[in-house]
Write a protein that holds these residues in place. Sequence first.
Motif, PDB file in Angstrom:
ATOM      1  N   UNK A  82      54.254 -57.152  -1.922  1.00  0.00           N
ATOM      2  CA  UNK A  82      53.041 -57.420  -1.198  1.00  0.00           C
ATOM      3  C   UNK A  82      53.228 -59.075  -0.619  1.00  0.00           C
ATOM      4  N   UNK A  83      53.050 -59.216   0.670  1.00  0.00           N
ATOM      5  CA  UNK A  83      53.386 -60.684   1.060  1.00  0.00           C
ATOM      6  C   UNK A  83      52.295 -61.400   1.182  1.00  0.00           C
ATOM      7  N   UNK A  94      43.395 -58.780   5.290  1.00  0.00           N
ATOM      8  CA  UNK A  94      44.364 -57.668   5.315  1.00  0.00           C
ATOM      9  C   UNK A  94      45.192 -57.845   3.852  1.00  0.00           C
ATOM     10  N   UNK A  95      45.882 -56.801   3.251  1.00  0.00           N
ATOM     11  CA  UNK A  95      46.969 -56.843   2.467  1.00  0.00           C
ATOM     12  C   UNK A  95      48.237 -56.231   3.039  1.00  0.00           C
ATOM     13  N   UNK A  96      49.236 -57.061   3.071  1.00  0.00           N
ATOM     14  CA  UNK A  96      50.255 -56.787   3.893  1.00  0.00           C
ATOM     15  C   UNK A  96      51.352 -56.278   2.726  1.00  0.00           C
ATOM     16  N   UNK A  97      52.051 -55.460   3.260  1.00  0.00           N
ATOM     17  CA  UNK A  97      53.376 -54.964   2.307  1.00  0.00           C
ATOM     18  C   UNK A  97      54.449 -54.678   2.990  1.00  0.00           C
ATOM     19  N   UNK A 236      53.045 -47.700  -2.767  1.00  0.00           N
ATOM     20  CA  UNK A 236      51.716 -48.217  -2.634  1.00  0.00           C
ATOM     21  C   UNK A 236      50.823 -47.644  -3.885  1.00  0.00           C
ATOM     22  N   UNK A 237      51.233 -46.391  -4.365  1.00  0.00           N
ATOM     23  CA  UNK A 237      50.153 -45.914  -5.635  1.00  0.00           C
ATOM     24  C   UNK A 237      50.131 -46.689  -6.787  1.00  0.00           C
ATOM     25  N   UNK A 391      48.247 -52.974   5.525  1.00  0.00           N
ATOM     26  CA  UNK A 391      49.432 -53.027   6.606  1.00  0.00           C
ATOM     27  C   UNK A 391      50.743 -52.755   5.731  1.00  0.00           C
ATOM     28  N   UNK A 392      51.297 -51.663   6.266  1.00  0.00           N
ATOM     29  CA  UNK A 392      52.856 -51.391   5.761  1.00  0.00           C
ATOM     30  C   UNK A 392      53.854 -51.586   6.796  1.00  0.00           C
TER      31      UNK A 392
END
Lengths: 417, 417
Positions: A82-83, A94-97, A236-237, A391-392
């Motif tokens: 996770x960035x 947003x959560x950026x992976x 992600x889980x 966001x992936x």
Amino acid sequence: MTRFDLRSDQIPTAWYNALPDLPAPLEPPLHPATNQPVGPDDLMPLFPMGLIGQEVSTEAWIDIPGEVIDILRLWRPTPLVRAERLEQALGTPARIYYKDESVSPAGSHKPNTAVPQAFYNAAEGITRLTTETGAGQWGSSLAFAAAQFDIECKVYMVRASYEQKPYRRILMETWGASVVPSPVADPTSPGSLGMAISDAVADAAPRADTHYALGSVLNHVLLHQTIIGLEAKDQLALAGEDRPDVVISSCGGGSNLAGLALPFMGDPEVRLVAVEPSSCPTLTEGAFEYDFGDTAGMTPLLPMYTLGHDFMPPSIHAGGLRYHGDAPIISNLVQHGRMEAIAYPQGKTFEAAVRFARTEGKVPAPETGHAIRGAIDEALAAKEAGEERVILFNYSGHGFLDLAAYDDYLNGRLIDV
Amino acid sequence: MTRFDLRSDQIPTAWYNALPDLPAPLEPPLHPATNQPVGPDDLMPLFPMGLIGQEVSTEAWIDIPGEVIDILRLWRPTPLVRAERLEQALGTPARIYYKDESVSPAGSHKPNTAVPQAFYNAAEGITRLTTETGAGQWGSSLAFAAAQFDIECKVYMVRASYEQKPYRRILMETWGASVVPSPVADPTSPGSLGMAISDAVADAAPRADTHYALGSVLNHVLLHQTIIGLEAKDQLALAGEDRPDVVISSCGGGSNLAGLALPFMGDPEVRLVAVEPSSCPTLTEGAFEYDFGDTAGMTPLLPMYTLGHDFMPPSIHAGGLRYHGDAPIISNLVQHGRMEAIAYPQGKTFEAAVRFARTEGKVPAPETGHAIRGAIDEALAAKEAGEERVILFNYSGHGFLDLAAYDDYLNGRLIDV
């Protein structure tokens, strides 16, 4: 900067085959001479039956051989990160992976398919492989994989790269491959990928001990890359996310994009986004039609978005995205509205890459800079909308062998096409 | 090729301080002018109190600040890998494990100390750091770390490297550092690490906003690196090993060696082995005495094995091992028989590095090739003796920016000193 790791024994044991789940059946490749659908017999001089079978399989899941898993475990499962420092810098909800494929021996996602390709060839008694390479990402991956199965590897490298970019050549030679500049027949020509394909195919076709290997576009290549997205789903889980809202990757031939995106294809709430260079806008400005895979017109005709097999993109730093067409599977998804495509000039992608390097620490390959640009703009759109998007994106490779490009960018020498 | 991973939340939360457990108390550094022991006041113009305190601490464990852990998590915990394919190629009954420090943003173990050094400086209000660098491993690590704390970073780079090896300079600039060739005062000189130290110290000393940072040798640097061995201990337990029989690392200043080895120091059944280049044989042929840390004689005198501060080693590819002395902690362990030392000419280390690349896939830095050579010879000795030894070595960095050295080796151009 939180990492969500899978253990060595949690590596996926089967690839996901998207063919039966596509919005519409894939049209077959056509023989370049007869315009008739290509059959297994046409492919046997170049590919082992193990791969030819995968090219047309209708099984949803295809087991990964244990011998392949043993080698993939040298670097897989790869990290999902996770960035958070990038999120903070953008001020986004947003959560950026990102899925970090740069940790492979060759530094990109390419070994994910090089290893099974070497395995299936070795299993059918092939002792020698040929391939083409531009700057060397694919050639070095195949060199590495061939070394693991004691297969001889000969790489035809585009002469301009051979002469100007020796580092990936040395990498190939370190793994024991022999590398020659292409075209072999004309030492005055700077060469092209199309010419190098011709050299590699012409070498392999007549020899019973030798096959040819391709690093993108074909169905079996994209199949092997799905291990990326399958791992990302599990990770992600672990991170407590139900699903990504959007999956983003750079797109040249389409293999790193497919690898991350295809396992999410079945969930209609997940947007899939291809990011390509403005200077080679196959999906955003190309036509969907049958075209040759190579410049010389020797390969089968493939149903895909294409700028024409004689299209010559400018010499951008993201060499891996300079392909006139796209994988048929990717083209099918875009054609039927299941996947979006956007294009950026390279200056914007380097701006994003440097921002990533300064916040998340890692220096990306120029190709990967396209995915990062896409992810950043998606995160900024989420900020604008006040939405907590997940966001992936695919961190498809590192930039250690592309630092000259950063030098150009940082010193205002980049041609911004 | 089995990996034993720790989760992101299993990163060690304290460093191990070897000072109270050394075979004999460490003799103090002496002031270069007065020959009297150096006190905190002497160091305050250059270092923050947080680091000065660590330099002399007698606490066995020192907490790692949360802000540091947050950044170390970008790549830590690093993998512990069992090199089964190398074992098979050697036909050894030994089990070979390596700790992979090459996965950091800068590609080596150096960021393990660059990050806390940047943190402690930022915490005490310092907004600018200076340092020296040879080929750039340390400078790029500090550039990365400084960017994470919004600290300005100025790197004095040995002029010969600045001109001939632009890649790590570009890496530093990508992270936002400013890089200038050293010596600043004499543009005709190729420079040396000693001269670059002088430039960096002369810049930092008079400025209240600026401190200086060092990448090896000092006690606090080695302390920060112990996170390597602490993780490795937990990971060996995951692998079902009680202990390693032998721990092996390359040794220049000694920080990567100390990082892996110090946490195993307390177990008398674990052998500790330093591997150095024959061309710079500090531990195997140097004298134990007080000597300057730099060439110019400006730094405190340190109690260490040294070849003399004016010793000029030949220009081998393992630039990180070309130091005339060794960390006082490492010197203490060798002097009192707790650590062994061996030396190899560079040809043998490249032979080992290529063997590793072809079996385990990863292309090591030339420095790391020394540790691999040591591990291979230990594995062959185990084979000879018919013993199941457990070998642990430090994979301290990757070779993506050192491929020209492989080109020399593969084409018979290596000067084998």
